[in-house]
Design a protein around this motif. Sequence first.
Motif, short mmCIF file in Angstrom:
data_model
loop_
_atom_site.label_atom_id
_atom_site.label_comp_id
_atom_site.label_asym_id
_atom_site.label_seq_id
_atom_site.Cartn_x
_atom_site.Cartn_y
_atom_site.Cartn_z
N LEU A 3 0.83 -1.19 0.00
CA LEU A 3 0.00 0.00 0.00
C LEU A 3 0.87 1.25 0.00
CD1 LEU A 3 -2.65 -0.99 2.66
CD2 LEU A 3 -3.24 -0.10 0.41
N LEU A 4 0.36 2.32 -0.60
CA LEU A 4 1.03 3.61 -0.54
C LEU A 4 0.02 4.72 -0.79
CD1 LEU A 4 1.28 4.75 -3.71
CD2 LEU A 4 3.13 3.08 -3.79
N ASN A 5 0.40 5.92 -0.40
CA ASN A 5 -0.36 7.12 -0.74
C ASN A 5 0.46 7.92 -1.74
OD1 ASN A 5 -2.81 6.96 0.80
ND2 ASN A 5 -1.56 7.21 2.64
N ALA A 6 -0.11 8.19 -2.89
CA ALA A 6 0.63 8.77 -4.01
C ALA A 6 0.34 10.25 -4.18
CB ALA A 6 0.26 8.04 -5.30
N THR A 7 1.41 11.01 -4.42
CA THR A 7 1.26 12.38 -4.89
C THR A 7 0.99 12.34 -6.40
OG1 THR A 7 3.62 12.56 -5.38
CG2 THR A 7 2.89 13.20 -3.16
N PRO A 8 0.46 13.42 -6.96
CA PRO A 8 0.26 13.43 -8.42
C PRO A 8 1.55 13.16 -9.19
CG PRO A 8 -0.94 15.24 -7.41
CD PRO A 8 -0.10 14.63 -6.32
N GLU A 9 2.69 13.64 -8.66
CA GLU A 9 3.96 13.47 -9.35
C GLU A 9 4.38 11.99 -9.40
OE1 GLU A 9 3.44 17.48 -7.84
OE2 GLU A 9 3.45 15.54 -6.81
N GLY A 10 4.04 11.23 -8.37
CA GLY A 10 4.47 9.84 -8.31
C GLY A 10 3.50 8.84 -8.91
N ARG A 11 2.28 9.28 -9.21
CA ARG A 11 1.24 8.33 -9.62
C ARG A 11 1.63 7.53 -10.87
NH1 ARG A 11 -5.23 9.58 -10.65
NH2 ARG A 11 -5.76 7.46 -11.38
N GLY A 12 2.21 8.20 -11.85
CA GLY A 12 2.57 7.50 -13.08
C GLY A 12 3.57 6.38 -12.83
N LEU A 13 4.57 6.63 -12.00
CA LEU A 13 5.56 5.60 -11.67
C LEU A 13 4.88 4.40 -11.02
CD1 LEU A 13 8.43 4.48 -11.09
CD2 LEU A 13 8.42 5.88 -9.00
N TYR A 14 3.97 4.66 -10.09
CA TYR A 14 3.32 3.56 -9.38
C TYR A 14 2.40 2.78 -10.31
CZ TYR A 14 4.99 6.57 -5.63
OH TYR A 14 5.76 7.37 -4.82
N GLU A 15 1.71 3.47 -11.18
CA GLU A 15 0.84 2.77 -12.13
C GLU A 15 1.67 1.88 -13.06
OE1 GLU A 15 -3.01 5.76 -12.56
OE2 GLU A 15 -1.30 6.01 -13.91
N ARG A 16 2.82 2.35 -13.48
CA ARG A 16 3.68 1.53 -14.35
C ARG A 16 4.20 0.29 -13.62
NH1 ARG A 16 5.27 6.75 -15.87
NH2 ARG A 16 7.14 6.71 -14.56
N ARG A 17 4.24 0.33 -12.30
CA ARG A 17 4.67 -0.83 -11.51
C ARG A 17 3.50 -1.73 -11.13
NH1 ARG A 17 8.37 1.78 -13.23
NH2 ARG A 17 10.48 1.97 -12.31
N GLY A 18 2.29 -1.40 -11.60
CA GLY A 18 1.15 -2.28 -11.37
C GLY A 18 0.22 -1.87 -10.25
N PHE A 19 0.45 -0.72 -9.63
CA PHE A 19 -0.42 -0.27 -8.56
C PHE A 19 -1.73 0.26 -9.13
CE2 PHE A 19 3.53 -0.50 -6.38
CZ PHE A 19 3.26 -0.56 -5.02
N ARG A 20 -2.81 0.09 -8.36
CA ARG A 20 -4.12 0.60 -8.76
C ARG A 20 -4.71 1.43 -7.62
NH1 ARG A 20 -8.04 -2.67 -6.32
NH2 ARG A 20 -7.16 -4.56 -5.40
N ALA A 21 -5.52 2.41 -7.99
CA ALA A 21 -6.12 3.30 -6.99
C ALA A 21 -7.27 2.60 -6.27
CB ALA A 21 -6.63 4.57 -7.67
N ILE A 22 -7.35 2.79 -4.96
CA ILE A 22 -8.45 2.21 -4.18
C ILE A 22 -9.14 3.25 -3.31
CG2 ILE A 22 -7.54 -0.14 -4.17
CD1 ILE A 22 -6.52 0.40 -1.31
N GLY A 23 -8.68 4.49 -3.32
CA GLY A 23 -9.32 5.51 -2.49
C GLY A 23 -8.52 6.79 -2.47
N MET A 24 -8.99 7.73 -1.68
CA MET A 24 -8.35 9.03 -1.55
C MET A 24 -8.40 9.44 -0.09
SD MET A 24 -7.06 11.58 -3.57
CE MET A 24 -7.94 11.56 -5.15
N ILE A 25 -7.29 10.01 0.41
CA ILE A 25 -7.31 10.55 1.76
C ILE A 25 -7.04 12.05 1.70
CG2 ILE A 25 -6.60 8.39 2.83
CD1 ILE A 25 -3.83 9.67 3.26
N GLU A 26 -7.56 12.75 2.71
CA GLU A 26 -7.38 14.19 2.83
C GLU A 26 -6.36 14.48 3.92
OE1 GLU A 26 -12.03 15.39 1.92
OE2 GLU A 26 -11.30 15.31 3.98
N GLN A 27 -5.59 15.53 3.74
CA GLN A 27 -4.74 16.03 4.81
C GLN A 27 -5.45 17.22 5.44
OE1 GLN A 27 -0.58 16.83 3.88
NE2 GLN A 27 -0.55 18.51 5.34
N ARG A 28 -5.82 17.08 6.71
CA ARG A 28 -6.54 18.14 7.42
C ARG A 28 -5.72 18.56 8.63
NH1 ARG A 28 -11.79 19.31 6.58
NH2 ARG A 28 -12.76 18.36 4.76
N GLN A 29 -5.59 19.85 8.80
CA GLN A 29 -4.72 20.30 9.89
C GLN A 29 -5.00 21.75 10.24
OE1 GLN A 29 -1.03 19.53 7.76
NE2 GLN A 29 -0.70 21.72 7.46
#
Length: 286
Positions: A108-134
């Motif tokens: 599992l990982l949480n992806a930034t927009p910049e890293g998403r392409g790399l992870y998709e090329r390695r076979g990762f698929r999206a399963i949700g979205m989390i928010e950063q609240r502070q």
Amino acid sequence: MEAAPIRDQHGDIALVPFAERHLEGAHRLSRALVWPFRREDWAFALTVGRGFVLERAGAVIGTAIWFPNGESHASVGMIIVDGAEQGRGYGARLFDELLDAAKGRSILLNATPEGRGLYERRGFRAIGMIEQRQGVLPGRHEAPPENVVRPMRPDEFDALARLDRAASGRERTAMLQRLVAAGETFVLLRNGEPAGYAISRLFGRGHVVGPVAAESPAAARLLIEAALSRLEGRFVRIDPPVDAGLGSWLDEIGLPQMSDALTMVLGTVEPTGPARLFAPSNQSFL
């Protein structure tokens, strides 16, 4: 592992295991990129995870850590490459080293927009979205009655670990032991037994509330309120899933959304419930 030289037109670098001697360099990297990690947060990550560092002439120019969840799962995070070194494939080199180290596990990982392409090329698929609240917590929050939510007793840890396995679909006992030792843990009671939990601890600019596991948004709110009752006027962060049903309430209490991240998996994760995770310990540990 011996230092592995990587030669390219930009000079020799070495890929080595992440060790205590790298903490100061890792902290410098995260400060330069305005990531909120303290040196203590890096040190904590090293107690629960295993990582790799890219060095050039002894200087840390990249980091990556993976966190075992039993024998079948893992999470990865804290993947940073020096801004001056980006665009040279170093992030992919570090990430591939993590994948090799965690081979055979669902990851599992949480992806930034910049890293998403790399992870998709390695076979990762999206399963949700989390928010950063502070934000700095305004006002006072009343803790629920102690017959509803109270601090965890030491003899309740095994029940907490079982609850977490059902909520996360992963074996995280070793990490939970470290989190409980580092922070304050609250349990939601049903018939006198734990039916949910939340951990609050020092992290980044202040405190983070997470993990939070509960059976409903209402139950999660009770646990979070117990944690917030100790944090008036302090900087607080919580990273709930977008579909957690907590967004409007968090806005109301002064914890606005600052950013989000895409949760991705390589393999499968199968929580059994009825509790679910309403917040991770942070975006790297999940």
